[in-house]
Design a protein around this motif. Structure first.
Motif, PDB file in Angstrom:
ATOM      1  N   TYR A  40       0.841  -1.202   0.000  1.00  0.00           N
ATOM      2  CA  TYR A  40       0.000   0.000   0.000  1.00  0.00           C
ATOM      3  C   TYR A  40       0.879   1.257   0.000  1.00  0.00           C
ATOM      4  O   TYR A  40       0.623   2.219  -0.747  1.00  0.00           O
ATOM      5  CB  TYR A  40      -0.920   0.003   1.212  1.00  0.00           C
ATOM      6  CG  TYR A  40      -2.002   1.056   1.156  1.00  0.00           C
ATOM      7  CD1 TYR A  40      -3.238   0.782   0.567  1.00  0.00           C
ATOM      8  CD2 TYR A  40      -1.799   2.334   1.691  1.00  0.00           C
ATOM      9  CE1 TYR A  40      -4.228   1.746   0.501  1.00  0.00           C
ATOM     10  CE2 TYR A  40      -2.774   3.303   1.626  1.00  0.00           C
ATOM     11  CZ  TYR A  40      -3.990   3.001   1.042  1.00  0.00           C
ATOM     12  OH  TYR A  40      -4.958   3.979   0.972  1.00  0.00           O
ATOM     13  N   GLN A  72       2.290   1.839  -3.381  1.00  0.00           N
ATOM     14  CA  GLN A  72       1.313   2.401  -4.305  1.00  0.00           C
ATOM     15  C   GLN A  72       1.089   3.892  -4.045  1.00  0.00           C
ATOM     16  O   GLN A  72       0.929   4.686  -4.978  1.00  0.00           O
ATOM     17  CB  GLN A  72      -0.007   1.631  -4.190  1.00  0.00           C
ATOM     18  CG  GLN A  72       0.050   0.210  -4.713  1.00  0.00           C
ATOM     19  CD  GLN A  72       0.332   0.151  -6.195  1.00  0.00           C
ATOM     20  OE1 GLN A  72      -0.509   0.528  -7.021  1.00  0.00           O
ATOM     21  NE2 GLN A  72       1.516  -0.308  -6.563  1.00  0.00           N
ATOM     22  N   TRP A  90     -12.948   0.230  -0.148  1.00  0.00           N
ATOM     23  CA  TRP A  90     -12.539  -0.395   1.114  1.00  0.00           C
ATOM     24  C   TRP A  90     -13.558  -1.439   1.569  1.00  0.00           C
ATOM     25  O   TRP A  90     -13.192  -2.512   2.062  1.00  0.00           O
ATOM     26  CB  TRP A  90     -12.349   0.660   2.199  1.00  0.00           C
ATOM     27  CG  TRP A  90     -11.010   1.331   2.159  1.00  0.00           C
ATOM     28  CD1 TRP A  90     -10.746   2.618   1.782  1.00  0.00           C
ATOM     29  CD2 TRP A  90      -9.747   0.744   2.497  1.00  0.00           C
ATOM     30  NE1 TRP A  90      -9.396   2.869   1.866  1.00  0.00           N
ATOM     31  CE2 TRP A  90      -8.753   1.737   2.301  1.00  0.00           C
ATOM     32  CE3 TRP A  90      -9.355  -0.517   2.929  1.00  0.00           C
ATOM     33  CZ2 TRP A  90      -7.404   1.502   2.545  1.00  0.00           C
ATOM     34  CZ3 TRP A  90      -8.008  -0.761   3.166  1.00  0.00           C
ATOM     35  CH2 TRP A  90      -7.045   0.237   2.981  1.00  0.00           C
ATOM     36  N   LEU A 150      -2.919  -2.188  -5.728  1.00  0.00           N
ATOM     37  CA  LEU A 150      -3.584  -1.443  -4.661  1.00  0.00           C
ATOM     38  C   LEU A 150      -4.745  -2.258  -4.100  1.00  0.00           C
ATOM     39  O   LEU A 150      -4.950  -2.323  -2.877  1.00  0.00           O
ATOM     40  CB  LEU A 150      -4.100  -0.100  -5.178  1.00  0.00           C
ATOM     41  CG  LEU A 150      -4.845   0.761  -4.147  1.00  0.00           C
ATOM     42  CD1 LEU A 150      -3.923   1.114  -2.988  1.00  0.00           C
ATOM     43  CD2 LEU A 150      -5.402   2.020  -4.803  1.00  0.00           C
ATOM     44  N   ALA A 184      -3.294  -4.941  -1.941  1.00  0.00           N
ATOM     45  CA  ALA A 184      -2.819  -4.387  -0.671  1.00  0.00           C
ATOM     46  C   ALA A 184      -3.984  -4.162   0.295  1.00  0.00           C
ATOM     47  O   ALA A 184      -3.894  -4.478   1.489  1.00  0.00           O
ATOM     48  CB  ALA A 184      -2.076  -3.076  -0.914  1.00  0.00           C
ATOM     49  N   MET A 185      -5.093  -3.633  -0.218  1.00  0.00           N
ATOM     50  CA  MET A 185      -6.268  -3.385   0.623  1.00  0.00           C
ATOM     51  C   MET A 185      -6.863  -4.689   1.142  1.00  0.00           C
ATOM     52  O   MET A 185      -7.286  -4.784   2.292  1.00  0.00           O
ATOM     53  CB  MET A 185      -7.300  -2.596  -0.173  1.00  0.00           C
ATOM     54  CG  MET A 185      -6.847  -1.180  -0.538  1.00  0.00           C
ATOM     55  SD  MET A 185      -7.880  -0.412  -1.804  1.00  0.00           S
ATOM     56  CE  MET A 185      -9.450  -0.306  -0.930  1.00  0.00           C
TER      57      MET A 185
END
Length: 314
Positions: free
Chosen positions: A50, A53, A66, A185, A188-189
């Motif tokens: 994250y 990014q 999210w 991304l 990563a989330m």
């Protein structure tokens, strides 16, 4: 398409690094509780990716991003990878990898029954049938899988099947969920949210009281480092690059190579054994995955998870 040197290197990275995660998870949970270990792994890897990014100027995710990432992350990493790590307390890393290889089987069924996809063709249907036969044969064979000598491996088998199903549902949902356009991304989330869920679940189930930093062995610490760097960061990055640089069906071949790598590593480095019946079941399952993958290629569909893969369940 031609198999160029960079593509071959990317495939080798996915094959070896993800195939090695099963044994690394086995070593990591020798002195760390499974869900706490998984939570630390994914939150650390997710934070690194994250931050990378953000540094590259990738647009910030929205609240909707999210929310969807949390759903996918929960299914993939808490239900999927978390279930695999927990089951490896009872079954060998090789057996775990073989059962997880059934994810394309579940994805084919879910895409057809849940998302109203077209009926699987003859090769896919044959692969599904053969895959189920392989699972049944594997469950009937406990040789080389009961590690404790006191706990039945059936519990581990059930957990692995449930984990594979959770991973398949999360992968299918990720196709329709609104997520950031940047794949890394989104990954990563998912790692951040899924890792957080693993930590919370571990605390709820009492793992916090059993987590002793001073008791972590060097082997477990190195295995955790491998999972964070090679399994989560390098492996995911290589896979995402392959999806862009090569045909997705080429990238999806990890599904039936990883179990072979896992079995070989488990035998060579951890002394894991497998009975003839279990080996036959493993071969049947791998054949079924190949058939399902090939059958989907004929339909123009590849069942590679576009947002995250375990590897790992890996």
């Amino acid at each position: 398409m031609n198999l160029t040197l960079p593509i071959a290197a990317g495939l080798l990275a996915v094959y070896i690094f993800w195939g090695g995660t099963y044994l690394a998870m086995k070593f990591a949970i020798e002195t760390m509780p499974p869900f706490m270990m998984a939570g630390i792994r994914f939150m650390t890897a997710g934070a690194i990716v994250y931050a990378w990014q953000v540094y590259r100027g990738t647009p910030s995710p929205t609240v909707t991003h999210w929310k969807n990432a949390a759903i996918v992350g929960g299914l993939l990493l808490l239900g999927g990878n978390g279930g695999v790590v927990w089951a490896e307390q009872m079954v060998s890393s090789g057996i775990a990898a073989i059962i997880v290889a059934t994810v394309p089987l579940w994805m084919a069924l879910i895409a057809w029954l849940w998302q109203g996809g077209s009926r699987p063709n003859g090769m896919v249907m044959s692969g599904l049938l053969i895959g189920f036969m392989g699972i049944i044969l594997l469950v009937k064979s406990s040789g080389g899988s009961d590690l404790s000598g006191t706990t039945t491996p059936w519990v581990g088998y059930a957990a692995l099947v449930a984990a594979s199903l959770s991973w398949a549902i999360g992968s299918i949902y990720s196709r329709i969920a609104k997520l950031p356009e940047a794949p890394l991304l989104a990954i990563a989330m998912q790692m951040l949210t899924g890792g957080f869920f693993c930590l919370v679940f571990g605390m709820i189930t009492g793992e916090g009281g059993r987590f002793d930093v001073t008791a972590i062995s060097l082997q477990s610490a190195l295995a955790l480092g491998y999972l964070i760097f090679f399994g989560s960061i390098v492996g995911f990055s290589a896979f995402i690059w392959l999806l862009k640089a090569a045909d997705p069906t080429i990238a999806s071949t990890y599904a039936y190579v990883n179990p072979i790598v896992a079995v070989i590593l488990g035998w060579a480095l951890a002394g894991e054994q497998m009975t003839l019946q279990a080996a036959l079941a493993a071969l049947i399952i791998v054949i079924s995955v190949v058939m399902i993958t090939k059958g989907n290629q004929q339909k123009g569909k590849a069942y590679a998870a576009p947002q995250a893969v375990v590897g790992k369940n890996s």
